[in-house]
Motif scaffolding. Structure first.
Motif, mmCIF file in Angstrom:
data_model
loop_
_atom_site.group_PDB
_atom_site.id
_atom_site.type_symbol
_atom_site.label_atom_id
_atom_site.label_comp_id
_atom_site.label_asym_id
_atom_site.label_seq_id
_atom_site.Cartn_x
_atom_site.Cartn_y
_atom_site.Cartn_z
ATOM 1 N N THR A 45 -74.946 -46.927 35.011
ATOM 2 C CA THR A 45 -75.976 -47.962 34.908
ATOM 3 C C THR A 45 -75.516 -49.179 35.687
ATOM 4 N N ARG A 80 -77.213 -52.480 38.625
ATOM 5 C CA ARG A 80 -78.437 -53.203 38.999
ATOM 6 C C ARG A 80 -79.346 -52.359 39.890
ATOM 7 N N THR A 124 -79.693 -48.922 39.694
ATOM 8 C CA THR A 124 -80.373 -47.941 38.843
ATOM 9 C C THR A 124 -81.413 -48.603 37.946
ATOM 10 N N GLU A 125 -81.143 -49.837 37.504
ATOM 11 C CA GLU A 125 -82.132 -50.546 36.691
ATOM 12 C C GLU A 125 -83.376 -50.862 37.510
ATOM 13 N N ARG A 126 -83.175 -51.295 38.761
ATOM 14 C CA ARG A 126 -84.322 -51.580 39.614
ATOM 15 C C ARG A 126 -85.092 -50.312 39.951
ATOM 16 N N GLN A 173 -87.347 -49.495 37.095
ATOM 17 C CA GLN A 173 -88.535 -50.343 37.073
ATOM 18 C C GLN A 173 -89.549 -49.903 38.128
#
Length: 282
Positions: free
Chosen positions: A63, A65, A67-69, A72
Motif C-alpha cells: 500500500t 500513494r 496504489t491508493e490513487r 480511487q
C-alpha cells in the motif's frame, strides 16, 4: 607537481644582523576551498538520493500513494461506466397524441431594416423584429437576430395538468416558431416561397423518449442525454489516461531502486574520502 614540493623547507640566507629564518609553505587555500565545496555538493546529493531511496522503497510496499490513487481512479471509472449504462432515455409507454393540423399563416414579412415577420396560428398572432447588438462606440457587434415580441406559445397548448410533458411541448413550440420565422425571412431574401406548415409540424412526438421534436427534428430530452453521454465518455477517457500515467510512474520509481542504491553508495564513498582528508563543510 609533486606534493612534497608544496611542503619543502625553504632556507633563506641570513641578512646582516639577522638570524636565519626558516619558513614552510602551507597548502594552497584554493585547493581546500574546492574540496569543501565538493563536500557540500555531495552532502546535498546524498540528501536527495536518500529521499529518492525512501520513495522507491515505498513504491514496493503493498500500500502506497500510487496504489491508493489507482484504487480511487478505478472506482471513478467504474462509477462513470455505471452511469453510462444507466443513462438511457425513458422508454415511452404511449406517445402523446399529435397536435391538430392547424395551418400556420404568414401574415406579413419585411426585409427591413429592421426585418419583421408576423405569423398567425388560429386566433393567435406572433410577431418578430430584427434587433442589432451594438458595441459601445457604435460599431456592429453581432449579426442581427429576430426577437419575438408578440405571442405566447402556451396559448397553443390546451389547458390541462401542468406536468413535465406540457412544459416540454411549450418549449418545443417556442423553439420551432423562432426557427420558422427565420426560415420565412430567409425565403423572402432568397426570393423563394415561404414554407407551408401546420401546428402539427412544429412539434412531433418523439419515439425515443416520449417527448417532443421541434421543426428541425431535435428533441431537447434526447439532446441533453446525448450531451451527458459525451461528457461521461470524456471522463472515462481522462480517468483511464491518468490511471495509465500513474501505473507508468509507479513502475519507473520501482525500476530506479537499484540505481539509487548504487549512486548513494558512490556518494557515501566520496564523502568518506574527503572527510578522511580532514575536509570540513563548515
Amino acid at each position: 607537481m609533486a606534493w612534497w614540493r608544496l611542503y619543502r623547507r625553504i632556507v633563506r640566507r641570513p641578512a646582516a644582523g639577522r638570524p636565519a629564518v626558516s619558513d614552510e609553505v602551507t597548502p594552497q587555500p584554493s585547493i581546500r576551498e574546492a574540496e569543501r565545496r565538493r563536500l557540500l555538493r555531495l552532502l546535498q546529493r546524498r540528501a536527495e538520493l536518500s529521499y529518492d531511496l525512501e520513495q522507491s522503497e515505498r513504491a514496493w510496499q503493498a500500500t502506497n500513494r500510487w496504489t491508493e490513487r489507482l484504487a480511487q481512479l478505478n472506482a471513478a471509472i467504474e462509477q462513470a461506466e455505471s452511469d453510462l449504462v444507466a443513462l438511457k432515455p425513458p422508454r415511452p409507454r404511449d406517445l402523446p397524441p399529435p397536435l391538430p393540423p392547424v395551418p400556420v399563416e404568414v401574415v406579413g414579412v419585411s426585409a427591413g431594416p429592421p426585418a419583421q415577420v408576423v405569423l398567425r396560428i388560429g386566433d393567435a398572432s406572433y410577431a418578430w423584429r430584427e434587433e442589432i447588438d451594438w458595441a459601445e462606440r457604435g460599431h456592429q457587434l453581432a449579426p442581427p437576430r429576430l426577437v419575438r415580441y408578440q405571442g405566447q406559445t402556451a396559448s397553443l397548448v390546451s389547458e390541462g395538468p401542468s406536468d413535465a410533458s406540457r412544459a416540454q411541448l411549450v418549449e418545443c413550440l417556442g423553439s420551432s416558431l423562432d426557427q420558422l420565422a427565420e426560415d420565412v425571412l430567409a425565403a423572402l431574401r432568397e426570393a423563394k416561397p415561404a414554407p407551408s406548415l401546420t401546428l402539427a409540424d412544429l412539434a412531433r412526438p418523439c419515439s425515443g423518449c416520449g417527448g417532443w421534436q421541434d421543426l428541425r427534428g431535435r428533441c431537447p430530452v434526447c439532446a441533453r442525454l446525448a450531451w451527458r453521454r459525451q461528457q461521461l465518455h470524456a471522463d472515462v477517457r481522462r480517468l483511464r489516461g491518468e490511471r495509465d500515467a500513474t501505473l507508468a510512474d509507479l513502475q519507473r520509481v520501482r525500476d530506479r531502486l537499484p540505481v539509487i542504491r548504487r549512486q548513494l553508495a558512490d556518494v557515501e564513498s566520496e564523502i568518506a574520502a574527503l572527510r578522511a582528508k580532514g575536509v570540513d563543510p563548515g
